[in-house]
Design a protein around this motif. Structure first.
Motif, PDB file in Angstrom:
ATOM      1  N   ALA A 262       4.726  10.947   8.136  1.00 16.90           N
ATOM      2  CA  ALA A 262       4.922  11.271   9.545  1.00 16.90           C
ATOM      3  C   ALA A 262       4.329  10.210  10.466  1.00 16.90           C
ATOM      4  O   ALA A 262       4.793  10.043  11.597  1.00 16.90           O
ATOM      5  CB  ALA A 262       4.299  12.636   9.860  1.00 16.90           C
ATOM      6  N   GLN A 263       3.325   9.472   9.981  1.00 16.44           N
ATOM      7  CA  GLN A 263       2.585   8.562  10.849  1.00 16.44           C
ATOM      8  C   GLN A 263       2.849   7.088  10.583  1.00 16.44           C
ATOM      9  O   GLN A 263       2.635   6.258  11.464  1.00 16.44           O
ATOM     10  CB  GLN A 263       1.075   8.812  10.708  1.00 16.44           C
ATOM     11  CG  GLN A 263       0.647  10.190  11.197  1.00 16.44           C
ATOM     12  CD  GLN A 263      -0.830  10.418  10.987  1.00 16.44           C
ATOM     13  OE1 GLN A 263      -1.413   9.912  10.031  1.00 16.44           O
ATOM     14  NE2 GLN A 263      -1.447  11.165  11.875  1.00 16.44           N
TER      15      GLN A 263
ATOM     16  N   PHE B  16      -1.200  14.908   1.727  1.00 12.79           N
ATOM     17  CA  PHE B  16      -1.617  13.607   2.256  1.00 12.79           C
ATOM     18  C   PHE B  16      -0.413  12.693   2.459  1.00 12.79           C
ATOM     19  O   PHE B  16      -0.255  12.081   3.529  1.00 12.79           O
ATOM     20  CB  PHE B  16      -2.607  12.961   1.281  1.00 12.79           C
ATOM     21  CG  PHE B  16      -2.843  11.488   1.541  1.00 12.79           C
ATOM     22  CD1 PHE B  16      -3.704  11.075   2.541  1.00 12.79           C
ATOM     23  CD2 PHE B  16      -2.199  10.522   0.775  1.00 12.79           C
ATOM     24  CE1 PHE B  16      -3.915   9.719   2.786  1.00 12.79           C
ATOM     25  CE2 PHE B  16      -2.408   9.172   1.006  1.00 12.79           C
ATOM     26  CZ  PHE B  16      -3.265   8.773   2.020  1.00 12.79           C
ATOM     27  N   LEU B  17       0.448  12.602   1.456  1.00 13.69           N
ATOM     28  CA  LEU B  17       1.591  11.692   1.539  1.00 13.69           C
ATOM     29  C   LEU B  17       2.583  12.160   2.602  1.00 13.69           C
ATOM     30  O   LEU B  17       3.193  11.328   3.295  1.00 13.69           O
ATOM     31  CB  LEU B  17       2.272  11.598   0.176  1.00 13.69           C
ATOM     32  CG  LEU B  17       3.285  10.462   0.005  1.00 13.69           C
ATOM     33  CD1 LEU B  17       2.637   9.102   0.265  1.00 13.69           C
ATOM     34  CD2 LEU B  17       3.891  10.492  -1.392  1.00 13.69           C
TER      35      LEU B  17
ATOM     36  N   VAL C 293       5.321   3.634   5.176  1.00 14.12           N
ATOM     37  CA  VAL C 293       5.626   4.671   4.187  1.00 14.12           C
ATOM     38  C   VAL C 293       7.082   5.108   4.318  1.00 14.12           C
ATOM     39  O   VAL C 293       7.785   5.285   3.313  1.00 14.12           O
ATOM     40  CB  VAL C 293       4.673   5.871   4.351  1.00 14.12           C
ATOM     41  CG1 VAL C 293       5.066   7.000   3.397  1.00 14.12           C
ATOM     42  CG2 VAL C 293       3.231   5.447   4.087  1.00 14.12           C
ATOM     43  N   GLN C 294       7.542   5.265   5.533  1.00 10.17           N
ATOM     44  CA  GLN C 294       8.942   5.634   5.745  1.00 10.17           C
ATOM     45  C   GLN C 294       9.883   4.581   5.175  1.00 10.17           C
ATOM     46  O   GLN C 294      10.872   4.913   4.509  1.00 10.17           O
ATOM     47  CB  GLN C 294       9.202   5.825   7.236  1.00 10.17           C
ATOM     48  CG  GLN C 294       8.440   6.986   7.856  1.00 10.17           C
ATOM     49  CD  GLN C 294       8.544   7.010   9.367  1.00 10.17           C
ATOM     50  OE1 GLN C 294       9.378   6.327   9.955  1.00 10.17           O
ATOM     51  NE2 GLN C 294       7.683   7.792  10.020  1.00 10.17           N
ATOM     52  N   ASP C 295       9.570   3.316   5.419  1.00 11.90           N
ATOM     53  CA  ASP C 295      10.420   2.234   4.895  1.00 11.90           C
ATOM     54  C   ASP C 295      10.408   2.217   3.367  1.00 11.90           C
ATOM     55  O   ASP C 295      11.445   1.958   2.733  1.00 11.90           O
ATOM     56  CB  ASP C 295       9.933   0.889   5.428  1.00 11.90           C
ATOM     57  CG  ASP C 295      10.194   0.728   6.914  1.00 11.90           C
ATOM     58  OD1 ASP C 295      11.028   1.480   7.449  1.00 11.90           O
ATOM     59  OD2 ASP C 295       9.552  -0.140   7.544  1.00 11.90           O
TER      60      ASP C 295
ATOM     61  N   VAL D 261       0.836  -1.201   0.000  1.00 10.19           N
ATOM     62  CA  VAL D 261       0.000   0.000   0.000  1.00 10.19           C
ATOM     63  C   VAL D 261       0.871   1.251   0.000  1.00 10.19           C
ATOM     64  O   VAL D 261       0.634   2.195  -0.775  1.00 10.19           O
ATOM     65  CB  VAL D 261      -0.945   0.003   1.218  1.00 10.19           C
ATOM     66  CG1 VAL D 261      -1.584   1.380   1.410  1.00 10.19           C
ATOM     67  CG2 VAL D 261      -2.035  -1.043   1.049  1.00 10.19           C
ATOM     68  N   SER D 262       1.873   1.288   0.861  1.00  3.39           N
ATOM     69  CA  SER D 262       2.737   2.468   0.934  1.00  3.39           C
ATOM     70  C   SER D 262       3.490   2.684  -0.374  1.00  3.39           C
ATOM     71  O   SER D 262       3.655   3.823  -0.829  1.00  3.39           O
ATOM     72  CB  SER D 262       3.713   2.331   2.099  1.00  3.39           C
ATOM     73  OG  SER D 262       4.567   1.217   1.930  1.00  3.39           O
ATOM     74  N   SER D 263       3.939   1.610  -1.006  1.00  2.00           N
ATOM     75  CA  SER D 263       4.623   1.737  -2.300  1.00  2.00           C
ATOM     76  C   SER D 263       3.666   2.248  -3.369  1.00  2.00           C
ATOM     77  O   SER D 263       4.038   3.082  -4.212  1.00  2.00           O
ATOM     78  CB  SER D 263       5.200   0.381  -2.717  1.00  2.00           C
ATOM     79  OG  SER D 263       6.168  -0.074  -1.791  1.00  2.00           O
TER      80      SER D 263
END
Length: 282
Positions: free
Chosen positions: A219-220, A213-214, A224-226, A181-183
């Motif tokens: 931040a959360q 949004f991204l 997504v960070q990874d 999802v993050s990718s």
């Protein structure tokens, strides 16, 4: 999540009691979303995604997504009202992931079609439907009753094998799916960036909203960070090759510097008065 109806009720009454809950409307919204994605995928494969039926399916998918996240936001608000919690404020409200996805669903609903935008919502819906089916639908259809003559606190003898299989599926694939999802959410940004370069309709408005949004998701969400770190490492490896022109290396370093400056300038956590960020409840 509310428990399933009592196993002592007849099947018809159990189903009626289940269908009358707000949680069932939430579940139905996710089911409709998945069916719309399935139907729309056939249109994409057939290159007929601009037909009237495909557009209707696309819009219905995001109406369903807005409904599901709207229900969660409403239930969260109602729970806070019952305990007399103070208002979160504008920044605190936007820090709620459910509010973010509700707003994003409405943005996609009112925007030109971007097929990729459906996929993150669809992956979330798969796990929501699976979890609700395991915890509510299956126990309603096939409740596990305690043995006859057992004391009231006695647990059922065995769990439903289908429910166990669904539980194992969720445990095994949830983290990997959240990484997907993050990718996808990062990939959508690049898709919008390409649209903005060619000045497609509403593209600059969309990429501005989606960047906000991204940035909030970064931040959360550790996923997504990874994903951003993995992308950075991959591009570092590609740009670091000896065959890469110095101009390309300089451009990439400039992009990374600008991204870090944007991250620091938009760190709104320091304005949230140190309050805890609400996480998804469903």
């Amino acid at each position: 999540m509310a428990p399933p109806p009592s196993a002592d009720l007849p099947l018809g009454e159990r189903l009626l009691a289940l269908a009358q809950t707000l949680q069932f409307a939430w579940f139905s919204g996710h089911m409709v979303l998945l069916l719309c994605i399935l139907r729309y995928s056939f249109s994409v494969i057939a290159f007929s995604y601009n037909t009237g039926s495909a557009r209707f399916t696309y819009r219905t998918a995001f109406v369903s997504a807005a409904l599901t996240y709207g229900i969660v936001v409403y239930k969260t608000w109602r729970a806070r009202q019952k305990v007399g919690a103070k208002n979160l404020g504008f920044i605190g409200l936007l820090s709620d992931e459910n509010v973010q996805y509700l707003c994003l669903a409405l943005v996609w609903l009112l925007s030109p079609q971007y097929s990729l935008a459906m996929l993150p919502f669809g992956i979330y819906s798969v796990f929501h439907v699976a979890t609700y089916s395991r915890n509510n639908v299956i126990p309603t259809l096939q409740p596990n009753k305690a043995p006859a003559g057992a004391s009231p606190g006695t647990k059922p003898q065995s769990a439903n094998p289908l429910a166990e299989g669904i539980g194992n599926f969720v445990k095994q694939y949830y983290d990997a799916s959240m990484s997907i999802v993050s990718s996808l959410e990062i990939l959508i940004w690049f898709r919008l960036f390409l649209s903005a370069i060619f000045f497609q309709r509403r593209s600059w408005i969309l990429i501005t909203i989606y960047t906000i949004f991204l940035r909030t998701r970064f931040a959360q969400s550790s996923h997504v960070q990874d994903s951003f770190r993995a992308l950075e490492l991959r591009l570092d490896s590609l740009v670091g090759a000896q065959s890469t022109p110095p101009a390309a290396r300089g451009l990439w370093e400039g992009v990374k510097t600008a991204a870090r400056q944007f991250h620091d300038a938009t760190d709104f956590g320091k304005y949230a008065n140190g309050s805890a960020v609400p996480k998804k409840t469903s």
